[in-house]
Structures are given as structure tokens and as C-alpha cells.
Design a protein around this motif. Structure first.
Motif, PDB file in Angstrom:
ATOM      1  N   ASP A  10      -5.479   6.802  -4.517  1.00 41.29           N
ATOM      2  CA  ASP A  10      -6.558   7.254  -2.753  1.00 41.29           C
ATOM      3  C   ASP A  10      -6.245   6.491  -1.743  1.00 41.29           C
ATOM      4  O   ASP A  10      -6.013   7.118  -0.821  1.00 41.29           O
ATOM      5  CB  ASP A  10      -7.064   7.938  -3.164  1.00 41.29           C
ATOM      6  N   GLU A  11      -5.592   5.757  -1.183  1.00 34.93           N
ATOM      7  CA  GLU A  11      -5.884   4.838  -0.041  1.00 34.93           C
ATOM      8  C   GLU A  11      -4.344   4.261   0.124  1.00 34.93           C
ATOM      9  O   GLU A  11      -3.577   3.770  -0.107  1.00 34.93           O
ATOM     10  CB  GLU A  11      -5.897   3.014  -0.735  1.00 34.93           C
ATOM     11  N   HIS A  12      -3.523   5.401   1.692  1.00 32.28           N
ATOM     12  CA  HIS A  12      -2.899   5.840   1.653  1.00 32.28           C
ATOM     13  C   HIS A  12      -1.933   3.836   2.742  1.00 32.28           C
ATOM     14  O   HIS A  12      -0.726   4.448   2.107  1.00 32.28           O
ATOM     15  CB  HIS A  12      -3.618   6.137   3.083  1.00 32.28           C
ATOM     16  N   GLN A  13      -2.870   3.337   3.105  1.00 30.23           N
ATOM     17  CA  GLN A  13      -2.689   1.794   3.249  1.00 30.23           C
ATOM     18  C   GLN A  13      -1.417   1.427   1.940  1.00 30.23           C
ATOM     19  O   GLN A  13      -0.650   0.900   2.033  1.00 30.23           O
ATOM     20  CB  GLN A  13      -3.354   1.103   3.752  1.00 30.23           C
ATOM     21  N   LEU A  14      -2.583   1.273   0.952  1.00 34.43           N
ATOM     22  CA  LEU A  14      -2.481   0.446   0.130  1.00 34.43           C
ATOM     23  C   LEU A  14      -0.971   1.355  -0.721  1.00 34.43           C
ATOM     24  O   LEU A  14       0.111   0.877  -0.927  1.00 34.43           O
ATOM     25  CB  LEU A  14      -3.126   0.668  -1.236  1.00 34.43           C
ATOM     26  N   ARG A  15      -1.037   2.561  -0.876  1.00 31.41           N
ATOM     27  CA  ARG A  15       0.108   2.895  -1.575  1.00 31.41           C
ATOM     28  C   ARG A  15       1.452   2.491  -0.884  1.00 31.41           C
ATOM     29  O   ARG A  15       2.194   1.939  -1.349  1.00 31.41           O
ATOM     30  CB  ARG A  15       0.083   4.816  -1.487  1.00 31.41           C
ATOM     31  N   ARG A  16       1.484   2.393   0.758  1.00 34.83           N
ATOM     32  CA  ARG A  16       2.574   1.834   1.103  1.00 34.83           C
ATOM     33  C   ARG A  16       2.902   0.659   1.343  1.00 34.83           C
ATOM     34  O   ARG A  16       3.845   0.540   1.245  1.00 34.83           O
ATOM     35  CB  ARG A  16       2.483   2.634   2.793  1.00 34.83           C
ATOM     36  N   GLN A  24      11.570  -3.362  -2.269  1.00 31.34           N
ATOM     37  CA  GLN A  24      11.829  -4.068  -2.082  1.00 31.34           C
ATOM     38  C   GLN A  24      12.630  -5.215  -3.384  1.00 31.34           C
ATOM     39  O   GLN A  24      13.706  -5.960  -2.898  1.00 31.34           O
ATOM     40  CB  GLN A  24      11.406  -5.406  -0.917  1.00 31.34           C
ATOM     41  N   GLU A  25      12.647  -4.982  -4.517  1.00 31.97           N
ATOM     42  CA  GLU A  25      12.008  -5.409  -5.440  1.00 31.97           C
ATOM     43  C   GLU A  25      13.760  -4.380  -6.737  1.00 31.97           C
ATOM     44  O   GLU A  25      13.851  -4.926  -7.422  1.00 31.97           O
ATOM     45  CB  GLU A  25      11.510  -6.225  -6.579  1.00 31.97           C
ATOM     46  N   GLY A  26      13.470  -3.161  -5.743  1.00 32.65           N
ATOM     47  CA  GLY A  26      14.280  -2.927  -6.041  1.00 32.65           C
ATOM     48  C   GLY A  26      14.148  -1.296  -6.939  1.00 32.65           C
ATOM     49  O   GLY A  26      14.836  -0.466  -7.473  1.00 32.65           O
ATOM     50  N   TYR A  27      13.233  -1.120  -6.574  1.00 32.72           N
ATOM     51  CA  TYR A  27      12.205  -0.379  -7.751  1.00 32.72           C
ATOM     52  C   TYR A  27      12.253   1.266  -6.711  1.00 32.72           C
ATOM     53  O   TYR A  27      11.635   1.133  -5.410  1.00 32.72           O
ATOM     54  CB  TYR A  27      10.605   0.016  -8.547  1.00 32.72           C
ATOM     55  N   ALA A  28      12.773   2.838  -8.073  1.00 35.62           N
ATOM     56  CA  ALA A  28      11.872   3.873  -7.533  1.00 35.62           C
ATOM     57  C   ALA A  28      10.601   3.811  -7.293  1.00 35.62           C
ATOM     58  O   ALA A  28      10.210   3.584  -7.581  1.00 35.62           O
ATOM     59  CB  ALA A  28      12.883   4.618  -7.529  1.00 35.62           C
ATOM     60  N   VAL A  29      10.286   4.239  -6.115  1.00 34.91           N
ATOM     61  CA  VAL A  29       8.796   4.598  -6.380  1.00 34.91           C
ATOM     62  C   VAL A  29       8.054   5.879  -5.524  1.00 34.91           C
ATOM     63  O   VAL A  29       8.660   6.356  -4.650  1.00 34.91           O
ATOM     64  CB  VAL A  29       7.867   3.565  -5.027  1.00 34.91           C
ATOM     65  N   LEU A  30       7.187   6.844  -6.630  1.00 36.06           N
ATOM     66  CA  LEU A  30       7.550   7.912  -6.292  1.00 36.06           C
ATOM     67  C   LEU A  30       5.743   7.525  -5.755  1.00 36.06           C
ATOM     68  O   LEU A  30       4.954   6.980  -6.696  1.00 36.06           O
ATOM     69  CB  LEU A  30       6.598   8.389  -8.012  1.00 36.06           C
ATOM     70  N   LEU A  31       5.121   7.892  -4.959  1.00 41.62           N
ATOM     71  CA  LEU A  31       3.864   7.856  -4.530  1.00 41.62           C
ATOM     72  C   LEU A  31       2.570   9.250  -4.666  1.00 41.62           C
ATOM     73  O   LEU A  31       3.297  10.274  -4.258  1.00 41.62           O
ATOM     74  CB  LEU A  31       4.113   7.763  -3.081  1.00 41.62           C
ATOM     75  N   ALA A  32       1.998   9.254  -5.115  1.00 39.55           N
ATOM     76  CA  ALA A  32       0.605  10.234  -5.619  1.00 39.55           C
ATOM     77  C   ALA A  32      -0.677   9.980  -4.836  1.00 39.55           C
ATOM     78  O   ALA A  32      -1.540   8.105  -5.133  1.00 39.55           O
ATOM     79  CB  ALA A  32       0.574  10.965  -6.523  1.00 39.55           C
ATOM     80  N   ALA A  33      -1.381  10.083  -4.555  1.00 36.02           N
ATOM     81  CA  ALA A  33      -3.115  10.471  -3.541  1.00 36.02           C
ATOM     82  C   ALA A  33      -4.352  10.808  -4.766  1.00 36.02           C
ATOM     83  O   ALA A  33      -5.124  10.515  -3.890  1.00 36.02           O
ATOM     84  CB  ALA A  33      -3.213  11.209  -2.153  1.00 36.02           C
ATOM     85  N   ASP A  34      -3.793  11.340  -5.240  1.00 38.11           N
ATOM     86  CA  ASP A  34      -5.032  11.849  -6.311  1.00 38.11           C
ATOM     87  C   ASP A  34      -4.775  11.970  -7.726  1.00 38.11           C
ATOM     88  O   ASP A  34      -3.092  11.968  -7.898  1.00 38.11           O
ATOM     89  CB  ASP A  34      -5.990  13.132  -5.842  1.00 38.11           C
ATOM     90  N   CYS A  35      -5.147  12.603  -8.993  1.00 36.47           N
ATOM     91  CA  CYS A  35      -4.629  13.032 -10.541  1.00 36.47           C
ATOM     92  C   CYS A  35      -4.356  14.338 -10.312  1.00 36.47           C
ATOM     93  O   CYS A  35      -2.927  13.846 -10.649  1.00 36.47           O
ATOM     94  CB  CYS A  35      -6.240  12.913 -10.429  1.00 36.47           C
ATOM     95  N   ALA A  36      -4.090  14.801  -9.592  1.00 39.34           N
ATOM     96  CA  ALA A  36      -3.026  16.405  -9.391  1.00 39.34           C
ATOM     97  C   ALA A  36      -1.657  15.958  -8.598  1.00 39.34           C
ATOM     98  O   ALA A  36      -0.751  16.382  -9.950  1.00 39.34           O
ATOM     99  CB  ALA A  36      -3.770  17.468  -8.684  1.00 39.34           C
ATOM    100  N   GLN A  37      -1.819  15.200  -8.018  1.00 38.30           N
ATOM    101  CA  GLN A  37      -0.523  15.011  -7.443  1.00 38.30           C
ATOM    102  C   GLN A  37      -0.003  14.070  -8.456  1.00 38.30           C
ATOM    103  O   GLN A  37       1.561  14.221  -8.453  1.00 38.30           O
ATOM    104  CB  GLN A  37       0.093  14.266  -6.165  1.00 38.30           C
ATOM    105  N   GLY A  38      -0.385  13.332  -8.969  1.00 39.55           N
ATOM    106  CA  GLY A  38       0.561  11.957  -9.694  1.00 39.55           C
ATOM    107  C   GLY A  38       0.560  13.081 -11.210  1.00 39.55           C
ATOM    108  O   GLY A  38       1.791  12.504 -11.384  1.00 39.55           O
ATOM    109  N   GLU A  39      -0.183  14.130 -11.627  1.00 33.97           N
ATOM    110  CA  GLU A  39       0.313  14.057 -12.486  1.00 33.97           C
ATOM    111  C   GLU A  39       1.086  15.394 -12.551  1.00 33.97           C
ATOM    112  O   GLU A  39       2.051  15.269 -13.640  1.00 33.97           O
ATOM    113  CB  GLU A  39      -0.709  15.610 -13.458  1.00 33.97           C
ATOM    114  N   THR A  40       1.575  16.080 -11.317  1.00 33.98           N
ATOM    115  CA  THR A  40       2.683  16.862 -10.924  1.00 33.98           C
ATOM    116  C   THR A  40       3.732  15.732 -10.945  1.00 33.98           C
ATOM    117  O   THR A  40       5.249  16.333 -11.243  1.00 33.98           O
ATOM    118  CB  THR A  40       2.008  17.577  -9.803  1.00 33.98           C
ATOM    119  N   LEU A  41       3.893  15.128 -10.152  1.00 29.15           N
ATOM    120  CA  LEU A  41       5.106  14.032  -9.959  1.00 29.15           C
ATOM    121  C   LEU A  41       5.532  13.584 -11.827  1.00 29.15           C
ATOM    122  O   LEU A  41       6.996  13.442 -12.226  1.00 29.15           O
ATOM    123  CB  LEU A  41       4.599  12.477  -9.518  1.00 29.15           C
TER     124      LEU A  41
END
Length: 153
Positions: A10-16, A24-41
Motif C-alpha cells: 500500500d505504500e506508493h513510494q515503496l512500490r515505485r 533495472q535487473e530485467g524483471y517485469a513488475v506488476l504493481l498493486a496497492a491492496d488485496c483486491a488489486q493484487g488478486e485481480t492482477l
């Protein structure tokens, strides 16, 4: 093809910040701020690994972890400010692959993620050719006649 990592925090700065470090290490990153977004993604994108906070605005990471485990065994690393022994033991006891407490060293996070992915996917072939179709396990899809068909859990 880069591993896809879902970060639920849920911490925007930490997610960013973590997103940038992983990208930067070559991973593709998906970001979610809560459980609902996380489960959907997770259901839509089927990432290769999950970084999961425990304290989320619409629930807790332990509950989300249990929900995800019903249909996947993708590696999960808890990344949270909750560092009490009971929390660490609960996360690992549920089956998480690792548990890191904030604040953390970015290089340590990268090493842990890399090690988890290396261990988990070490023997998995990236693609398999079957007749006129290609199964891409990294992307979780079948490619046939140029058409990309997603695989389900």
C-alpha cells in the motif's frame, strides 16, 4: 523473456522504488496497492512470483496469500514492516518462500528474489514445441498460428 513479479504494497513510494529496482535487473513488475488489486492482477497476469506486504488497507497479506495458494504455487516473498517472531513464523508456516522485514537493503532483496526464482524455475523448460503450437511456460501461453492463447491455472 523476463520473469514477471507482482508487488502488493500500500505504500506508493515503496512500490515505485522496488519496482524500479526490479525493472533495472530485467524483471517485469506488476504493481498493486491492496488485496483486491493484487488478486485481480494475479489472476489476469499470472506472474512468476509475488512480493507481498502483510498490512494492506482492505485486508492482510496472510489472507491474500492463502487465497492465491488455492490456485497457484508461484513463489511468494513477504516484504513487510511486521517483523515480530509470530508474524515471520506465520508467513513461513503458511508456505511463503521467504520473509523480509522493512527497512531492507535493495541488494539483499534482489539476491533473495533471484535465488527464489532460480530455485523454483531451475528445471522448467521455457518453451515446448508441439506440432504447430508452442507452449511458453514463462509467459503462460500457447502460440498457434501467430495467435497467443493464455493458459489458465
Amino acid at each position: 523473456m523476463a520473469y514477471r513479479i507482482l508487488l502488493v504494497d500500500d505504500e506508493h513510494q515503496l512500490r515505485r522504488m522496488v519496482g524500479e529496482i526490479l525493472e533495472q535487473e530485467g524483471y517485469a513488475v506488476l504493481l498493486a496497492a491492496d488485496c483486491a488489486q493484487g488478486e485481480t492482477l494475479f489472476c489476469r497476469e499470472q506472474p512468476d512470483a509475488v512480493l507481498l506486504d502483510v498490512m494492506l488497507p482492505d485486508g492482510d497479506g496472510f489472507t491474500l496469500f492463502e487465497a492465491l495458494r488455492r490456485f497457484t504455487d508461484a513463489p511468494v516473498l513477504f516484504l513487510t514492516a511486521r517483523g515480530e517472531d509470530a508474524d515471520r513464523l506465520r508467513g513461513l508456516g503458511l508456505g511463503a518462500d521467504d520473509y523480509m522485514v522493512k527497512p531492507f537493503l535493495p541488494q539483499e532483496l534482489l539476491l533473495r528474489v533471484t535465488n527464489i526464482l532460480r530455485r523454483y524455475y531451475k528445471d522448467a523448460p521455457v518453451t515446448v514445441q508441439l506440432a504447430d503450437s508452442t507452449i511458453d511456460f514463462e509467459r503462460a501461453e500457447v502460440v498457434k498460428d501467430g495467435e497467443h492463447l493464455p493458459l489458465t491455472a
